[in-house]
Design a protein around this motif. Structure first.
Motif, mmCIF file in Angstrom:
data_model
loop_
_atom_site.group_PDB
_atom_site.id
_atom_site.type_symbol
_atom_site.label_atom_id
_atom_site.label_comp_id
_atom_site.label_asym_id
_atom_site.label_seq_id
_atom_site.Cartn_x
_atom_site.Cartn_y
_atom_site.Cartn_z
ATOM 1 N N MET A 179 46.179 -8.597 19.801
ATOM 2 C CA MET A 179 44.935 -8.585 19.632
ATOM 3 C C MET A 179 44.457 -7.460 18.418
ATOM 4 S SD MET A 179 43.673 -8.645 23.489
ATOM 5 C CE MET A 179 44.956 -7.364 24.014
ATOM 6 N N PRO A 180 43.294 -7.573 17.791
ATOM 7 C CA PRO A 180 42.977 -6.699 16.796
ATOM 8 C C PRO A 180 42.482 -5.314 17.532
ATOM 9 C CG PRO A 180 41.328 -8.350 16.726
ATOM 10 C CD PRO A 180 42.367 -8.782 17.722
ATOM 11 N N ALA A 206 41.524 2.412 9.775
ATOM 12 C CA ALA A 206 42.246 2.797 10.819
ATOM 13 C C ALA A 206 43.169 1.579 11.362
ATOM 14 C CB ALA A 206 41.217 2.887 12.105
ATOM 15 N N PRO A 207 44.262 2.142 11.721
ATOM 16 C CA PRO A 207 45.319 1.181 12.171
ATOM 17 C C PRO A 207 45.050 0.240 13.445
ATOM 18 C CG PRO A 207 46.025 3.284 12.929
ATOM 19 C CD PRO A 207 44.814 3.535 12.173
ATOM 20 N N PHE A 208 45.340 -0.789 13.294
ATOM 21 C CA PHE A 208 45.526 -1.546 14.735
ATOM 22 C C PHE A 208 46.602 -0.770 15.436
ATOM 23 C CE2 PHE A 208 43.506 -5.520 12.370
ATOM 24 C CZ PHE A 208 42.188 -5.323 12.971
ATOM 25 N N ILE A 209 46.759 -1.115 16.846
ATOM 26 C CA ILE A 209 47.535 -0.580 17.744
ATOM 27 C C ILE A 209 47.942 -1.874 18.790
ATOM 28 C CG2 ILE A 209 48.352 1.219 19.387
ATOM 29 C CD1 ILE A 209 47.643 2.326 16.552
ATOM 30 N N ALA A 245 47.471 -5.026 9.440
ATOM 31 C CA ALA A 245 47.207 -4.772 10.884
ATOM 32 C C ALA A 245 46.464 -3.464 10.774
ATOM 33 C CB ALA A 245 48.735 -4.475 11.483
ATOM 34 N N GLN A 246 45.255 -3.630 10.134
ATOM 35 C CA GLN A 246 44.382 -2.296 10.169
ATOM 36 C C GLN A 246 42.956 -2.921 9.963
ATOM 37 O OE1 GLN A 246 45.616 -0.469 6.498
ATOM 38 N NE2 GLN A 246 45.007 -2.045 5.131
ATOM 39 N N ILE A 247 41.906 -1.948 10.339
ATOM 40 C CA ILE A 247 40.448 -2.228 10.183
ATOM 41 C C ILE A 247 39.842 -1.336 9.547
ATOM 42 C CG2 ILE A 247 40.084 -1.190 12.308
ATOM 43 C CD1 ILE A 247 37.854 -3.461 13.096
ATOM 44 N N TYR A 248 38.816 -1.864 8.471
ATOM 45 C CA TYR A 248 37.995 -1.007 7.881
ATOM 46 C C TYR A 248 36.549 -0.960 8.525
ATOM 47 C CZ TYR A 248 41.677 -0.715 3.942
ATOM 48 O OH TYR A 248 42.527 -0.704 3.163
#
Length: 468
Positions: free
Chosen positions: A240-241, A223-226, A373-376
Motif C-alpha cells: 500500500m502507499p 516523504a518516503p513510502f514505508i 516509492a515516495q509521496i509529495y
C-alpha cells in the motif's frame, strides 16, 4: 442514513489470515477499513475532460455533496460501452465492474481467463467475480488488455464498480498483471508510474504520468513510502502507499505521539485511526453528546466547527477540518448534533495502518510516485484557474523545486503499540470557532439519550454506517 460507507468486503478473510499467517496469500486490498461514497463515470462529451498531453493523461474530476471525486469519460469494450457509478480508488488495485452496466457478450475485445474469486460487499451475500481482460478508453487514448474483474451481480450496494489505482500487490487475482497506472506506462501513454491529485473545490483533476506546476505554491515536500510491518517482520514488497505520521493533533491537543503508518485514499471520506487515538478525540469533544438506540453518538456541532486535525508527516503538517467529516445530523431543542465519519482499527490485529480521508487532497496537492516509492505534498496557490499538465519521466526530477520532509530519518520502523499511545486526560472546556461550516447531510433518530465519554473502547461514532 450516513453519507459514508466502510468498504468491509475484504476485512473478514484478511482477519483470518493475520491470525494464522500474516503473509499467507494476502488477497484483496489490505487490512484496512476503507470508506467511500459512490462515484460516477459519465458518458464522454467534452474533449478536454480526459486528455493525453504527450506523456501524461489528465482526468478531470467532479466533487459530490459528500466530498467524493467523480471521474468522467471512460468506456469499456469494443464497440465502447459507457460505464457509470464507478469509484476511482487509490486504496485498491483492480477495475471491478458489475455485469449490469457492461454486456461482455457484445464486446469483441473481451478475453475470459476462466479464473474466478468469491467476494462480499456490504450486508449482501457473496458473489463470484470473473477475471477478464478488456479494452478501456476515452477520447484520445485507448488501453488494450486491461486485467479486471466482472462481478456477477447487479450492483454493489448501489454502486457499479471500482477503478483501483493502487500498488499491484493488492490485486485480487494474483497473476502479477498491470493495472491502470502501470498499463498507461507500458503502452506508451505515460513515462512514469506516477499520478498527481488536485482535490481543490474548483477544477479538481488527477494526472497520470505528470503534475500541474501552475497551482503549486512553494516547493513540494517529499516523504518516503514505508512497507507495512506486522508483529513478525516487515513485508519485502510494496502493498500500500503508506507513509509515516509522527504526531496527530486535534486543535492544539496531541491525540497521538506514536509513529504510525497511514495512507490517504481517494475513495474515502472518513477517518480511521487506531482505537486509542479515536478515544482521545472523543475525550476532547467532551460529554455534551446524545446517543441513539443503536449506540451512535452525536456531538453538539459547536464543538466540531472550531477544530482541525493536523498530521505531522516526519515534521511536515497536513490535515483537514473536523467539520469536513460530519455525517448524519439531528436537531434537538434548537441544537444541532452531528455524527462523525470515523471508525477505529487495531494495528497488528485487523489492520496494518490507519486511514486518512480524501479531504487531505482538498487542502494539499499530492503526488504518488510508485516508481520511487515516495509521496509529495504541496500547498495550493490562491487561484481557481485551469491546472496545466507537465509530463514527468522521473519522480526524482520534477519540474518544480522539491525538498525532503524535515525529519527525514524519523520513519515508522516498529509496529504501533496501542498500550504506548498517549492518553488525553482533560477535555477543553471551550472551543473557539475559527472555521466556517461545510454542507452536511440530514438524518433522524429516535429515543436519544445523553451520555458521557469514558475510557471504554469506542470503535465507531458514525450514525448508521453502511458496509460495502
Amino acid at each position: 442514513m450516513s453519507n459514508w460507507r466502510l468498504k468491509n468486503n475484504y476485512i473478514n478473510c484478511l482477519n483470518f489470515q493475520i491470525k494464522d499467517n500474516p503473509y499467507s496469500n494476502i488477497v484483496a486490498f489490505s487490512l484496512k477499513k476503507m470508506l467511500f461514497t459512490i462515484l460516477s463515470l459519465l458518458v464522454p462529451s467534452l474533449a478536454v475532460a480526459v486528455s493525453n498531453t504527450g506523456g501524461a493523461v489528465k482526468l478531470d474530476l467532479t466533487i459530490s455533496d459528500e466530498h467524493m471525486y467523480y471521474i468522467e469519460n471512460l468506456a469499456l469494450g469494443t464497440p465502447p460501452q459507457f460505464i457509470s457509478n464507478v469509484i476511482v480508488d487509490s486504496g485498491s488495485s483492480d477495475l471491478m465492474i458489475v455485469d449490469s452496466i457492461y454486456n461482455f457478450s457484445a464486446s469483441s475485445s473481451l478475453y475470459n481467463s476462466n479464473q474466478t474469486a468469491i467476494m462480499k460487499y456490504g450486508y449482501g451475500g457473496q458473489f463470484p467475480v470473473y477475471f477478464i481482460n478488456e479494452t478501456i478508453r476515452s477520447n484520445d487514448w485507448k488501453l488494450s488488455n486491461l486485467s479486471m474483474g466482472l462481478a456477477n451481480i447487479s450492483d454493489m450496494d448501489s454502486f457499479s464498480g471500482i477503478l483501483g489505482i493502487g500498488f499491484t500487490r493488492q490485486e485480487l487475482f494474483k497473476t502479477n498483471y498491470l493495472n491502470l497506472p502501470y498499463l498507461l506506462k507500458d503502452q506508451g501513454y505515460t513515462k512514469s508510474v506516477l499520478f498527481s491529485f488536485n482535490g481543490q473545490d474548483q477544477n479538481p483533476s488527477i494526472i497520470f504520468g505528470g503534475i500541474s506546476t501552475n497551482i503549486i505554491d512553494g516547493p513540494l515536500v517529499r516523504a518516503p513510502f514505508i512497507k507495512v510491518i506486522s508483529f513478525i517482520n516487515q513485508l519485502d514488497y510494496w502493498l500500500m502507499p503508506t507513509f509515516t505520521v509522527n504526531q496527530i493533533k486535534l486543535g492544539d491537543t496531541i491525540v497521538s505521539n506514536q509513529k504510525t503508518l497511514y495512507q490517504i485514499d481517494s475513495g474515502t471520506n472518513g477517518f480511521v485511526p487506531p482505537t486509542p487515538v479515536l478515544n482521545n478525540i472523543l475525550k476532547i469533544l467532551g460529554d455534551d453528546y446524545i446517543q441513539d438506540d443503536n449506540g451512535n453518538i452525536y456531538f453538539d456541532i459547536k464543538y466540531i466547527e472550531g477544530l482541525n486535525i493536523t498530521f505531522s508527516v516526519q515534521g511536515y503538517d497536513i490535515g483537514f477540518r473536523l467539520v469536513d467529516i460530519v455525517g448524519d445530523t439531528i436537531e434537538r431543542n434548537g441544537t444541532t448534533f452531528v455524527a462523525l465519519n470515523v471508525a477505529s482499527c487495531d494495528i497488528g490485529y485487523n489492520a496494518y495502518e490507519g486511514l486518512l480521508p480524501n479531504l487531505i487532497f482538498k487542502y494539499h496537492y499530492a503526488i504518488f510516485d510508485y516508481d520511487n516509492a515516495q509521496i509529495y505534498f504541496g500547498k495550493y496557490k490562491n487561484s481557481n484557474g485551469e491546472a496545466n499538465v507537465v509530463a514527468v519521466e522521473n519522480g526524482y526530477q520534477l519540474p518544480v523545486p522539491t525538498v525532503d520532509v524535515p525529519d527525514v530519518e524519523d520513519t515508522y520502523s516498529v509496529i504501533y503499540i496501542a498500550e504506548s499511545e498517549t492518553t488525553v486526560t482533560v477535555a477543553p472546556t471551550e472551543v473557539q470557532s475559527t472555521y466556517s461550516s461545510f454542507s452536511i447531510s440530514e438524518g433522524t433518530s429516535s429515543n436519544l439519550t445523553s451520555g458521557s465519554t469514558s475510557d471504554d473502547k469506542i470503535t465507531s461514532v458514525t450514525s448508521n454506517p453502511q458496509y460495502c
